[in-house]
Scaffold this active site. Structure first.
Site, PDB file in Angstrom:
ATOM      1  CG  ASP A 188     -41.869 -47.811 -72.203  1.00  0.00           C
ATOM      2  OD1 ASP A 188     -40.736 -47.358 -72.454  1.00  0.00           O
ATOM      3  OD2 ASP A 188     -42.137 -49.022 -72.119  1.00  0.00           O
ATOM      4  CB  THR A 189     -43.961 -42.010 -70.548  1.00  0.00           C
ATOM      5  OG1 THR A 189     -43.364 -42.750 -69.485  1.00  0.00           O
ATOM      6  CG2 THR A 189     -44.851 -40.928 -69.967  1.00  0.00           C
TER       7      THR A 189
END
Length: 613
Positions: A188-189
């Site tokens: 996600d990051t």
């Protein structure tokens, strides 16, 4: 052509108890604001071990709006999402966690932010001031610290990178997925950070979020895994693009030149160093080169033994040439780029796969470090036992005055003695490490897996232990065979003893030097420490690093003066590098290998990264 505009992906691993309710809730929520037939729900089932696959299949058979994407093996959370996104039909790609921790009333805003064309990426946030996320301390504190580090190191403008509630424009997502490397919790990051760096329009909006299920700070995943991924991404995005070959070579060369100039002009008289070098016996110096040359066929034989144990046969002289070429590359290029050259040479000339080439190089480096450390550690332990560390400590502290801090005065010599004793403990530990590797290789048990999973039972622990196991497994493949271990281990010791004997011959070339057992012992220690200093890839061939460490030890342990010790280190290193370059040039001509092409090809192999020694 499909009419599907929105694809919602639900990453599922062992969700048999909740997946049906989650799918039904998702379908009803989407139907409330999207036209019929314009959306699909994909269950990205990631190698489940429960009834999730059959439930997902049953739902897909009963409702054409539901699809089941199956993976036989665990891909990881990010890997499963990437796999499903590539098979989705919609132009707007959405995912959220199957526990529905984020209030589903936010789904319309998430979808329409991207579907409308206003944004390329949208993400929910639990850290914006206006939201009402319930964050207990055991989740909130680590989350706040993590997001702070991401903003600091990766220059992200977002407040929350890990909220499982995101939407992407299809073209943007597929473009970003080609760059994202993580397949687990950092996925996600990395997507959000790379989206910002690429100039995509990113919307972060507050969501109501309620924690569901049990969660805990995981030592392996959160500290090792996430932290290492932040560092890796920071290096790739902020550092690596600025380090061209020209820049790194220039910087490394300037650093070494500055260190040598400082050593010669401040510590020693330059004229005295040059006089010592010019006074050396040229015939004896040349003979030291012959002695050093004897170690190269031994290197080729040792490398042949390693490859044979890993399932690939080759001949000693070819492998000696490959080593000559790779070591020449390390003298020419910074950051030990020459290490990858050997993998290219054995791949191009003997069809040995890149993974095996790099694995064998890693095994060789382990034995090199063990041999060097055993030599250095043995001498250092002996110095501690006999009290000989006092000489080195006094030499280190000779020009350093006592330091007063408050009411306490720090004695530099005492501090140096303490540091040497600590180093002796490290040396002894390294020797003991050899025994540990041998014992573990002969036991039918998974020590690495057990050690890592004792700290964590998270899926990322499995990922980390797999990487470590691959490396340790290659080493233990050689160690587990008693004959191979003895050949490679003894061969490594002999190779580095010859390296030390080369330096001893160089000592003999200087008229003011009288060889003695204590001087030979000091030479063993000085050469070993000098080679350990070269581990840091700060300069091509470790030039400057070797000389500094060598000189310090010789001055500390013997009556040899500073200028002469520095002169010996320079001549010793120059002889070894000259033999390496001549052998490398001859090997390149013999095997028809271009060094620059080999470096470029080894960097582009992409199968496995070389180990630094």
């Amino acid at each position: 052509m499909s009419d599907v505009e929105v694809s919602v992906v639900l990453p599922a691993y062992n969700e048999a108890a909740t997946i049906e309710e989650t799918v039904e809730t998702t379908l009803s929520t989407l139907a409330a604001f999207l036209p019929a037939g314009s959306f699909e729900v994909i269950v990205a089932e990631d190698g489940c071990e429960d009834r999730t696959p059959e439930i997902a299949t049953r739902m897909a058979d009963a409702d054409e709006r539901v699809r089941h994407v199956h993976s036989d093996e665990r891909l990881g959370r990010g890997g499963a999402l990437s796999y499903a996104f590539r098979q989705a039909e919609g132009e707007t790609l959405v995912y959220f966690d199957t526990d529905l921790a984020t209030d589903m009333r936010h789904l319309e805003e998430l979808v329409e932010s991207v579907r409308s064309g206003e944004y390329d990426v949208a993400t929910g946030s639990r850290w914006l001031p206006e939201n009402r996320a319930d964050r207990p301390a055991k989740r909130g504190v680590p989350s706040l610290g993590y997001n702070t580090l991401v903003r600091l190191f990766l220059r992200s403008d977002l407040q929350d990178h890990q909220c499982g509630f995101k939407a992407f424009d299809r073209a943007a997502a597929l473009d970003l997925l080609d760059e994202v490397e993580d397949e687990h919790w950092f996925w996600d990051t990395e997507l959000l950070v790379r989206a910002q760096r690429e100039g995509y329009r990113v919307k972060e909006f507050p969501v109501d979020w309620t924690p569901k299920g049990d969660s805990k700070v995981d030592l392996v995943r959160d500290v090792f895994g996430m932290g290492s991924q932040i560092v890796r991404t920071w290096w790739q995005l902020s550092v690596s693009p600025r380090i061209t070959r020209k820049v790194s070579m220039t910087a490394g060369s300037l650093l070494v030149i500055a260190a040598l100039v400082l050593a010669v002009t401040v510590v020693f008289d330059p004229a005295a160093v040059l006089d010592a070098i010019s006074g050396a016996d040229g015939v004896v110096v040349a003979f030291s080169g012959v002695v050093y040359l004897l170690s190269w066929p031994l290197r080729g034989q040792r490398y042949r033994d390693i490859l044979a144990r890993l399932g690939h046969d080759s001949d000693t002289w070819f492998l000696t040439g490959a080593i000559f070429i790779s070591q020449t590359g390390n003298l020419v290029f910074p950051a030990r780029l020459g290490d990858g050259v050997r993998a290219y040479v054995v791949k191009a000339r003997r069809q040995i796969p890149y993974p095996t080439g790099f694995a064998s190089l890693a095994v060789e480096r382990v034995f090199d470090l063990l041999a060097i450390t055993v030599l250095a550690g043995s001498v250092l332990v002996g110095l501690v036992v006999t009290g000989g560390t006092d000489q080195v400590a006094q030499a280190i502290a000779a020009d350093v005055p006592p330091v007063t801090i408050g009411d306490d005065t720090l004695d530099p010599a005492a501090a140096a003695r303490t540091a040497l004793r600590v180093a002796a403990v490290v040396g002894a530990a390294a020797i003991a490490g050899v025994a540990v590797i041998v014992v573990s290789a002969r036991r039918d048990s998974d020590l690495v897996h057990r050690a890592v999973t004792a700290l964590s039972n998270d899926s990322y622990a499995q990922y980390v232990s797999g990487i470590v196991e691959q490396f340790v497994g290659d080493v233990e493949t050689v160690v587990a065979d008693r004959g191979a271990f003895l050949r490679v281990g003894v061969g490594s010791l002999v190779i580095w003893i010859v390296d030390v004997l080369t330096a001893v011959v160089v000592f003999a070339a200087f008229p003011s030097i009288e060889l003695s057992p204590s001087l030979v012992a000091a030479a063993f220690f000085a050469v070993s420490v000098g080679n350990l200093a070269k581990i840091l890839p700060l300069s091509p061939g470790g030039i400057g690093l070797y000389e500094g460490a060598f000189t310090l030890i010789v001055v500390g342990l013997t009556t040899v003066t500073g200028p002469v010790a520095l002169a010996i280190s320079i001549v010793d290193h120059a002889v070894k590098n000259a033999v390496t370059i001549v052998g490398g040039l001859g090997s390149m001509a013999w095997l028809n290998v271009s060094l620059t092409t080999a470096v470029e090809e080894s960097q582009q192999s992409g199968e496995i990264e070389p180990e630094a020694d």
